[in-house]
Every structure is written in structure tokens, then in C-alpha cells.
Design an enzyme around this catalytic site. Structure first.
Site, mmCIF file in Angstrom:
data_model
loop_
_atom_site.group_PDB
_atom_site.id
_atom_site.type_symbol
_atom_site.label_atom_id
_atom_site.label_comp_id
_atom_site.label_asym_id
_atom_site.label_seq_id
_atom_site.Cartn_x
_atom_site.Cartn_y
_atom_site.Cartn_z
ATOM 1 N N THR A 20 -13.002 -15.957 1.632
ATOM 2 C CA THR A 20 -13.032 -14.825 2.529
ATOM 3 C C THR A 20 -14.129 -13.862 2.089
ATOM 4 O O THR A 20 -14.226 -13.489 0.925
ATOM 5 C CB THR A 20 -11.667 -14.104 2.559
ATOM 6 O OG1 THR A 20 -10.684 -14.967 3.115
ATOM 7 C CG2 THR A 20 -11.709 -12.798 3.331
ATOM 8 N N SER A 73 -3.580 -12.404 3.528
ATOM 9 C CA SER A 73 -3.541 -12.450 2.066
ATOM 10 C C SER A 73 -2.527 -11.457 1.508
ATOM 11 O O SER A 73 -2.618 -10.256 1.767
ATOM 12 C CB SER A 73 -4.920 -12.125 1.488
ATOM 13 O OG SER A 73 -4.830 -11.987 0.084
ATOM 14 N N ASN A 114 -2.151 -18.541 -6.499
ATOM 15 C CA ASN A 114 -3.461 -17.908 -6.444
ATOM 16 C C ASN A 114 -3.259 -16.436 -6.113
ATOM 17 O O ASN A 114 -2.617 -16.104 -5.134
ATOM 18 C CB ASN A 114 -4.296 -18.669 -5.406
ATOM 19 C CG ASN A 114 -5.089 -17.815 -4.452
ATOM 20 O OD1 ASN A 114 -5.365 -16.660 -4.678
ATOM 21 N ND2 ASN A 114 -5.463 -18.423 -3.353
ATOM 22 N N ASN A 154 -2.511 -10.623 -1.438
ATOM 23 C CA ASN A 154 -3.188 -10.060 -2.600
ATOM 24 C C ASN A 154 -4.114 -8.895 -2.277
ATOM 25 O O ASN A 154 -4.800 -8.386 -3.140
ATOM 26 C CB ASN A 154 -3.978 -11.167 -3.313
ATOM 27 C CG ASN A 154 -3.067 -12.269 -3.781
ATOM 28 O OD1 ASN A 154 -2.131 -12.030 -4.516
ATOM 29 N ND2 ASN A 154 -3.311 -13.470 -3.306
ATOM 30 N N PHE A 180 -9.562 -11.693 -2.632
ATOM 31 C CA PHE A 180 -10.836 -11.648 -1.905
ATOM 32 C C PHE A 180 -12.026 -11.372 -2.823
ATOM 33 O O PHE A 180 -12.936 -10.603 -2.481
ATOM 34 C CB PHE A 180 -10.820 -10.595 -0.799
ATOM 35 C CG PHE A 180 -9.955 -10.888 0.398
ATOM 36 C CD1 PHE A 180 -9.268 -12.079 0.536
ATOM 37 C CD2 PHE A 180 -9.841 -9.949 1.407
ATOM 38 C CE1 PHE A 180 -8.474 -12.327 1.646
ATOM 39 C CE2 PHE A 180 -9.055 -10.178 2.528
ATOM 40 C CZ PHE A 180 -8.371 -11.367 2.642
ATOM 41 N N ASP A 200 -15.558 -22.260 -1.779
ATOM 42 C CA ASP A 200 -16.954 -21.801 -1.768
ATOM 43 C C ASP A 200 -17.004 -20.410 -1.143
ATOM 44 O O ASP A 200 -17.496 -20.210 -0.048
ATOM 45 C CB ASP A 200 -17.834 -22.784 -0.991
ATOM 46 C CG ASP A 200 -19.319 -22.497 -1.138
ATOM 47 O OD1 ASP A 200 -19.694 -21.665 -1.993
ATOM 48 O OD2 ASP A 200 -20.109 -23.103 -0.389
#
Length: 168
Positions: free
Chosen positions: A53, A143, A78, A145, A82, A32
Site C-alpha cells: 500500500t 488495515s 503482520n 494497523n 503501511f 513489493d
């Protein structure tokens, strides 16, 4: 109203930093991202829900396709980056949420376009904006990414970031 599949046993209760968790079942950030489904998810039995995030400004995240199923390994990769609608939009959703006494965590990060030397400002903006709407914070510096984000895990930048947030 408590859903019938929620287990409320005193032995499962935990108190951490003054927050009382009825049981250890919660939802980590990523599902979410924009705080749209807190009430609905609380009826699924989660006693805490982490949103985000979240970044100060909306961002699209990485180009699609960014979620990959590894059938043989029973796993998922994944590479979201963000993706979120920004902290202000999340706050609009948070103002309407909070059924069932669910605890809400705010997972905060920096925008991809913010250089690391200015990252503390992004985290601080999210922290101060969300402070009245969440019960706890998670500072995301892990992260893979977000370009160069993990450099914030080094002692000096991480210490600066955390000390700045705690001093608020």
C-alpha cells in the site's frame, strides 16, 4: 521471453473491466510495497502484481518487530502499518518497469498522521499520481494497523471516498 513454468492456457484467461489476465496467478500488495521488483517478479510467472500500500508521503510503518511467525498454526501475523517510501518514489520505479506485459495494480492508502476527515485527499493524491502508471487500483480501508482506518469502511465515508475517486 516467457518463463517455462508460466501456464498460458486459454481456459485460464479472464477479462475484467477491460483488462486481460492470462491466468489467475498474481501477487497481492505487501510484497513489493515500493514497486522495486516488478520486472523480476514478472519472470516468476505472476501476470499481475499489486504494489503498495502506497501513501502520499513516505512513512516508516509500525515499530519493529512487526512480523511474527505462528509455527504451531503455520501462519504469520503482520503489523506493518503501511511502511513505504511514498507514492513519488514508487512512480520512479514504475517508470522503469513493465516487462512481460505484466499488469500492475496500485494499492493506495492514507498516511497514519492524516485524520480520517482529510483521508479522501490522501487517496486522491495517490490516485492522481499513479493513474498513468498502473492498470487498476485497490483502495485500502481495511488495515487494522493504521489507527481508525477501518472507520472509513462505514457507508458515508466509503461512499464519499469512492465517488470522489471514480469522478476523476
Amino acid at each position: 521471453f516467457t518463463p517455462s513454468f508460466v501456464v498460458n492456457e486459454p481456459v485460464l484467461e479472464t477479462e475484467i473491466f477491460g483488462l486481460k489476465f492470462k491466468n489467475p496467478v498474481g501477487l497481492a500488495a505487501g510484497f513489493d510495497k515500493n514497486a522495486k521488483y516488478i520486472n523480476e517478479l514478472s519472470y516468476c510467472g505472476f501476470v499481475f502484481i499489486e504494489v503498495g500500500t502506497l501513501t502520499p508521503r513516505p512513512q516508516d510503518g509500525n515499530p519493529k518487530k512487526r512480523l511474527f511467525r505462528l509455527k504451531e498454526d503455520h501462519g504469520i501475523i503482520n503489523r506493518m502499518g503501511f511502511n513505504n517510501e511514498g507514492v513519488e518514489m514508487a512512480i520512479e520505479h514504475l517508470k522503469k518497469a513493465r516487462e512481460n506485459g505484466v499488469l500492475v495494480g496500485g494499492n493506495i492508502g492514507k498516511n497514519k498522521t492524516t485524520p480520517n476527515e482529510d483521508a479522501v485527499n490522501d487517496y486522491l493524491e495517490c490516485f492522481e499520481s499513479l493513474f498513468a502508471y498502473v492498470d487498476y487500483f485497490v483502495v485500502n480501508v481495511s488495515s487494522p494497523n493504521t489507527p481508525n482506518l477501518r472507520a472509513l469502511q462505514e457507508k458515508e465515508p466509503l461512499e464519499k471516498l469512492l465517488k470522489t475517486l471514480v469522478s476523476r
